[in-house]
Design an enzyme around this catalytic site. Structure first.
Site, short mmCIF file in Angstrom:
data_model
loop_
_atom_site.label_atom_id
_atom_site.label_comp_id
_atom_site.label_asym_id
_atom_site.label_seq_id
_atom_site.Cartn_x
_atom_site.Cartn_y
_atom_site.Cartn_z
N LYS A 174 0.84 -1.20 0.00
CA LYS A 174 0.00 0.00 0.00
C LYS A 174 0.87 1.26 0.00
CE LYS A 174 -2.97 0.51 3.55
NZ LYS A 174 -2.98 1.84 4.16
N ARG A 202 2.84 5.97 -3.23
CA ARG A 202 3.95 6.84 -3.64
C ARG A 202 4.23 6.74 -5.14
NH1 ARG A 202 4.20 5.59 1.65
NH2 ARG A 202 5.34 6.91 3.12
N GLY A 214 -5.18 7.60 5.46
CA GLY A 214 -4.36 8.59 6.15
C GLY A 214 -3.11 8.92 5.36
N ARG A 239 -9.01 11.23 12.45
CA ARG A 239 -7.56 11.07 12.65
C ARG A 239 -6.83 12.41 12.71
NH1 ARG A 239 -5.34 6.31 9.11
NH2 ARG A 239 -3.65 6.56 10.60
N SER A 278 6.72 8.78 12.66
CA SER A 278 5.67 8.66 11.64
C SER A 278 6.23 8.88 10.26
CB SER A 278 4.55 9.68 11.92
OG SER A 278 3.75 9.79 10.75
N GLN A 331 4.49 8.95 7.64
CA GLN A 331 3.59 9.83 6.88
C GLN A 331 3.95 11.29 7.10
OE1 GLN A 331 -0.38 8.72 8.02
NE2 GLN A 331 -0.28 6.76 6.96
N ASP A 356 2.01 -1.51 11.71
CA ASP A 356 0.70 -1.90 11.18
C ASP A 356 0.34 -3.35 11.50
OD1 ASP A 356 0.26 0.60 10.16
OD2 ASP A 356 0.97 0.12 8.15
N LYS A 377 -4.44 5.16 14.76
CA LYS A 377 -4.49 4.55 13.42
C LYS A 377 -5.94 4.58 12.91
CE LYS A 377 -0.18 3.76 13.02
NZ LYS A 377 0.57 4.48 12.00
N ARG A 432 -7.48 -3.66 9.38
CA ARG A 432 -6.54 -4.60 10.01
C ARG A 432 -7.14 -5.27 11.25
NH1 ARG A 432 -2.52 -3.86 6.58
NH2 ARG A 432 -1.97 -1.72 6.00
C1 S3P Z 1 2.49 4.67 6.28
C2 S3P Z 1 2.99 5.02 7.50
C3 S3P Z 1 2.45 4.53 8.77
C4 S3P Z 1 1.56 3.32 8.58
C5 S3P Z 1 0.60 3.51 7.44
C6 S3P Z 1 1.35 3.75 6.15
C7 S3P Z 1 3.08 5.24 5.07
O1 S3P Z 1 1.67 5.54 9.37
O2 S3P Z 1 0.85 3.04 9.76
O3 S3P Z 1 -0.23 2.37 7.29
O4 S3P Z 1 2.78 4.74 3.96
O5 S3P Z 1 3.88 6.18 5.19
P1 S3P Z 1 2.32 6.63 10.36
O6 S3P Z 1 3.19 7.50 9.57
O7 S3P Z 1 1.14 7.39 10.93
O8 S3P Z 1 3.04 5.86 11.40
#
Ligand code: S3P
Length: 748
Positions: free
Chosen positions: A326, A331, A399, A427, A473, A475, A622, A649, A702
């Protein structure tokens, strides 16, 4: 029996819609008396024989005497004439409504009769339901069930009248929506009147040709489908087209300019742009079906799907390729879109989250072909090529899409708004908004607690910053780095613990220099990305469910092929190994710049509880819901600390897992930043661990998949509600789990 809603209802006109509503009124006991007036004596006779009405009249004046509800169920053109007749005879507090498919003309008719002071009980309405046949015999008690009814209350409409009509339509099992008159007419012009006009007109175009017989004779399904609605009643559509003239003409103008665009693309053989247009339209069509159709349910926290897992699974075996990663899929679209040149992606995850990202870039004018069998081709528009989307961008459950896009959109010349479903709407978004503001972005989290919608004002000059991430994080790290691509100077982040580094790796694959020095990652703004080929590995987060399933099932033997084993993602392998799982990583190789391997797990020994090392937490972030299921089956206690991120999450994964585990007979204690689980396993004993029960997944994919795996060691049936979000990351989950040996059923 409850009091009927109305004392006496008078239908003026009793065709398909009127007689269907009369049937509902009878079936639901909504009115003590039902009368009608129609011009046709025969209709009245039939209605009396069918038992739909008590009395029939030729003159509407007679019907409305003493009625507390009057329903105009006649062609909209007749509204003014009828209102003029009945006006002096209406009771004081009468509720007056109609069922016409245009609303501006009905309000104009009412104003012509009543003047500017419209009665408080006047509330125009429009049930969006129909059938092939018309007339009093065609009516059906369930005509409105699961259909929308639009009410267009006016400033003069009293709430008591609106509320009673809502109650009435809800008794017909309709979904009631209130909107203003202009909006109604505009929406209907686009979604109903224009398509009908086009269908009539196309058939007319072909009918006028000399070879029309041949054309109709050889016409294939496309023509049949497209022209089906041209078989509707011409009088009715004549009336509607004239009644909604203003909004319809605007829609026709829009159609003409869109037609001119596609005409030119074909004339100039502009293949990319034509593919872009067709792909965008196709995706938008699917998007409506898949995501938007689900949206109202998810927004109301309603549940649309459940899993039932029956005890007695004998085995858990096989070789599987789980869908694409994913994080990498997201990306690949984002970077391909802003690159120069073409990017080919293989192994793309065709799940709703990644599709939301894909749709977002299509909405921003990027031509994207596919996905088809995991292949996507993106025609990059370059760093300055994104265009303003027509409306808010809907990010579904994702997210990652919202946080990474927050960075990219902050640097664009246009304004944007991002929204999401029930889970995403809860979130935290300030974690990304705050550093972006430091860079000069104008970004607001307009939800109640720093939550979506996220609103961004474009055309801000961003400057590079250094940011110490307060939480581990990927993200947030990625969102900042992506904004940094457009920022002046250097943008850098330091992370408290290493998190997944797909952004860094993939930016490099697109030819953008990114420096990693220990926990500090930096890049210079102002460069460019060059389109490339991306091979998406299978998602270790999806593989994790099967790894846990195999680890807790006697004699299981599962191989997960070509799984991404990027070292920032392999916490689950390390943790399962520490718990004693019989797990081997085989055939390691590199594909598309990411390490991959086949992972084989056998159920040969009972797992044991451990204290999960905190440095593994971000690397398995995750996978904890699945690991909690493993911990429940292990011998001894498992302690998790340093994992507060799990609480933000797709759901609060500590609380939701603890609740579910307790429901299924597991002793566990949630803590602020983790959980303590008393494993029920005993060495060499493979009997049931879980009792079964009903699990609420809180729209978290999940959670749903983890508790499904508990079904391999359950004594009772497990029901998991709210499983529709499994499609966000693992659309083939139930299919593969079933093949492996889990007794899983899906109920929509
Ligand atoms: C992800 C980062 C993680 C992960 C999410 C995917 C990503 O989140 O839990 O499923 O693709 O960068 P966080 O950045 O909030 O930890």
């Amino acid at each position: 029996m409850a009091q009927p809603l109305f004392e006496k209802v008078a239908f003026i006109g009793l065709g398909l819609i009127g007689s269907s509503l009369a049937r509902v009124m009878l079936a639901e006991n909504l009115s003590r008396h039902i009368v009608a007036s129609t011009r046709s004596e025969k209709t009245l006779q039939d209605a009396l024989e069918l038992g739909l009405i008590e009395q029939g009249f030729n003159n509407p004046v007679d019907a409305v005497q003493g009625a507390d509800l009057v329903v105009l169920a006649l062609p909209v053109q007749a509204t003014e004439k009828v209102l003029r007749l009945i006006q002096p005879h209406l009771a004081d507090n009468v509720i007056l409504t109609d069922v016409g498919s245009t609303k501006g003309s009905v309000v104009a008719a009412a104003k012509a009769v009543f003047g500017e002071h419209l009665p408080a009980g006047f509330v125009p309405g429009h049930p969006i339901a129909g059938a092939e046949h018309t007339g009093v015999h065609a009516g059906k008690v369930d005509l409105f069930a699961n259909h929308k009814v639009i009410l267009t209350p006016l400033p003069s409409s009293a709430p008591w009248a609106v509320n009673k009509l809502i109650q009435m339509w809800e008794s017909a099992k309709a979904e009631v929506i209130c909107m203003d008159v202009e909006k109604h007419d505009e929406v209907l012009a686009y979604t109903s009147h224009l398509p009908h006009l086009m269908a009539f007109n196309l058939v007319e175009q072909l009918a006028n040709r000399e070879d029309n017989l041949d054309i109709f004779r050889y016409a294939a399904g496309g023509f049949r489908d497209f022209s089906r609605i041209a078989a509707s009643d011409p009088q009715m559509w004549h009336d509607i087209f004239l009644a909604n003239k203003t909004a319809l003409l605007k829609a026709v103008d829009g159609f003409e300019s869109q037609l001119a665009i596609i005409r030119q693309l074909i004339e100039q053989e502009d293949s990319h742009a034509l593919m872009g247009l067709l792909g965008h339209a196709q995706a938008a069509r699917q998007h409506f079906n898949h995501m938007l159709a689900k949206k109202p349910f998810m927004e109301n926290n309603n549940v649309t799907q459940q899993f039932t897992i029956l005890p007695g699974a004998k085995t858990f075996q096989g070789k599987f390729t789980v869908p694409g990663d994913k994080s990498v899929s997201h990306r690949s679209i984002m970077f391909g879109a802003i690159a120069e040149g073409t990017t080919h992606v293989t192994g793309f995850l065709e799940g709703e989250d990644a599709l939301a990202t894909l749709q977002a870039f299509r909405d921003m004018g990027v031509s994207i072909e596919g996905p088809k069998n995991g292949e996507v081709t993106i025609y990059g528009v370059g760093m300055q090529g994104l265009k303003a989307p027509a409306g808010p961008i809907y990010m579904g459950n994702s997210g990652t899409s919202m946080r990474l896009l927050a960075g990219m959109l902050s640097a664009q010349q246009f304004d944007s708004v991002m929204t999401g479903d029930a889970s995403l709407t809860k979130r935290p978004m300030e974690r990304i908004a705050k550093p972006l503001r430091e860079m000069g972005a104008q970004i607001q989290t307009t939800g109640e607690r720093g939550t979506p919608p996220v609103s961004i004002t474009g055309a801000q000059a961003l400057k590079g910053i250094h940011y110490d991430l307060p939480m581990a994080s990927a993200q947030v790290k990625s969102g900042i780095l992506l904004a940094g691509l457009w920022a002046e100077g250097e943008t850098s982040v330091t992370e408290p613990e290493p998190t997944r580094d797909h952004t860094e790796r993939m930016l490099r694959a697109f030819g953008y220099e990114v420096k990693t020095e220990g926990n500090r990652i930096s890049l210079q703004g102002g460069g460019k990305l060059v389109g490339t080929d991306i091979q998406v590995p299978s998602d270790i987060s999806s593989a994790a469910f099967f790894m846990v399933g195999a680890a807790i099932t006697e004699n299981s033997d599962v191989t997960l092929e070509a799984v991404g084993i990027n070292p920032t993602r392999t916490g689950v392998i390390e943790i399962l190994k520490q718990m004693g799982a019989d797990l081997s990583v085989e055939n390691e190789r590199i594909a598309g710049g990411e390490p991959i391997a086949d992972i084989r797990i056998r159920g040969s020994r009972t797992l044991k509880g451990i204290h999960v090392p905190e440095d593994q937490v971000p690397l398995a972030i995750d996978e904890f819901p699945a690991l909690f299921i493993a911990a429940a089956c292990a011998e001894g206690q498992t302690v998790l600390t340093g994992a507060a991120e799990l609480r933000v999450k797709e759901s609060d994964r500590i609380q939701v897992m603890a609740d579910g585990l307790k429901t299924m007979g597991i002793d566990c204690t949630p803590t602020d930043d983790g959980i303590i689980i008393q494993g029920k396993g005993k060495a060499g004993d493979w009997s049931a661990i879980f009792t079964g029960g009903e699990i609420e997944s809180h729209h978290d994919h999940r959670i749903a998949m983890s508790f499904s795996m508990a079904g391999l060691r359950t004594s009772g049936e497990i029901k998991i509600v709210g499983t529709e979000t499994v499609a966000t990351s693992f659309p083939t989950f139930t299919e593969l789990a079933g093949v492996a040996g889990l007794n899983i059923q899906v109920t929509e």
